[in-house]
Design an enzyme around this catalytic site. Structure first.
Site, PDB file in Angstrom:
ATOM      1  N   CYS A  51      -3.689 -21.091  57.711  1.00  0.00           N
ATOM      2  CA  CYS A  51      -4.199 -19.741  58.001  1.00  0.00           C
ATOM      3  C   CYS A  51      -4.558 -19.007  56.724  1.00  0.00           C
ATOM      4  CB  CYS A  51      -3.141 -18.922  58.746  1.00  0.00           C
ATOM      5  SG  CYS A  51      -2.707 -19.636  60.322  1.00  0.00           S
ATOM      6  N   ASP A 143     -24.959  -6.590  72.707  1.00  0.00           N
ATOM      7  CA  ASP A 143     -24.824  -6.190  74.116  1.00  0.00           C
ATOM      8  C   ASP A 143     -23.387  -6.365  74.624  1.00  0.00           C
ATOM      9  OD1 ASP A 143     -24.644  -8.933  74.133  1.00  0.00           O
ATOM     10  OD2 ASP A 143     -26.331  -9.284  75.496  1.00  0.00           O
TER      11      ASP A 143
HETATM   12  C1  BEZ Z   1      -0.835 -23.219  59.308  1.00  0.00           C
HETATM   13  O1  BEZ Z   1      -1.546 -22.218  59.289  1.00  0.00           O
HETATM   14  O2  BEZ Z   1      -0.655 -23.883  58.295  1.00  0.00           O
HETATM   15  C2  BEZ Z   1      -0.199 -23.680  60.607  1.00  0.00           C
HETATM   16  C3  BEZ Z   1       0.249 -22.756  61.520  1.00  0.00           C
HETATM   17  C4  BEZ Z   1       0.861 -23.214  62.688  1.00  0.00           C
HETATM   18  C5  BEZ Z   1       0.986 -24.566  62.919  1.00  0.00           C
HETATM   19  C6  BEZ Z   1       0.501 -25.476  62.005  1.00  0.00           C
HETATM   20  C7  BEZ Z   1      -0.075 -25.038  60.823  1.00  0.00           C
END
Ligand code: BEZ
Length: 226
Positions: A51, A143
């Site tokens: 993430c 829209d």
């Molecule tokens: C990650 O962002 O590294 C991750 C988050 C949840 C599960 C697996 C990886």
């Protein structure tokens, strides 16, 4: 226990005008979008590795989304406070610790929106056994209708250059009666959509239409330059 069912959204559906707490305060989604295009992308959890790389990339190329008139917003099931703290890590990862994250993050700590939008990943759970959000992307048109959705599991990071590429295609094909072929990039030739007759295509595309011959003899591979 029984999992909530996730109705999800279909292409062409009006995107829900949800209210949510975010890192820029409480928003009503349609007001946040205004007349712009929008991209909403979810991620499983703050302070996780994949993430962090994804949001750092999204931040790095945020000017490209801005150029295309697309408002960005992220989402996960963490709190606004966590989002604010983690945003600092994300920008530090980009070696831009002094710069704020250039888009807000929605705090869906009750998972209400994640359920409503079909974003939970049943294979990835927190320590209490509750599902985390998957890597979901929604592109919303001016829209307020859903133009594109993709859904990756938590364990596979997305390609944000691909998101810019599909936005270029969505914005072009919203204006012109064309479709973009495999791996298309802006400036490449495009394809005439099947519902247009040859006569209509000829009058619509002043740069001309070329047709590629195929064994069936059917003339469906029609190209033009925009
Ligand atoms: C990650 O962002 O590294 C991750 C988050 C949840 C599960 C697996 C990886």
């Amino acid at each position: 226990h029984k999992e909530p069912t996730m109705p999800g959204l279909l292409l062409g559906d009006e995107f829900p005008n949800f209210e949510a707490d975010t890192t820029i305060g409480r928003i009503k989604f349609h007001d946040f979008l205004g007349n712009s295009w929008g991209i909403l992308f979810s991620h499983p959890r703050d302070f996780t590795p994949v993430c962090t790389t994804e949001l750092a990339c999204a931040a790095k190329i945020s000017d490209e989304f801005k150029k295309r008139g697309v408002k960005m917003i992220a989402l996960s099931i963490d709190s606004v406070e966590d989002h604010r703290n983690w945003s600092k890590d994300v920008m530090a990862y980009n070696s831009a610790a002094e710069t704020p994250l250039p888009f807000p993050i929605i705090a869906d700590h009750k998972r209400e929106l994640s359920v409503q939008l079909g974003m939970l990943d049943p294979d990835e759970r927190d320590k209490d056994g509750m599902p985390l959000t998957a890597r979901c992307v929604f592109v919303i048109g001016p829209d307020k209708k859903l133009k594109l959705s993709i859904l990756y599991p938590a364990t596979t990071g997305r390609n944000f250059d691909e998101l810019l590429r599909v936005i270029d295609s969505l914005q072009l094909t919203a204006q012109k009666k064309v479709a973009t072929p495999v791996d298309w990039k802006p400036g490449d030739k495009v394809m005439v959509i099947p519902s247009l007759s040859d006569a209509e295509a000829k009058s619509l595309f002043p740069n001309g239409v070329t047709t590629q011959e195929v064994p069936s003899g059917k003339k469906y591979l029609r190209y033009t330059h925009i």
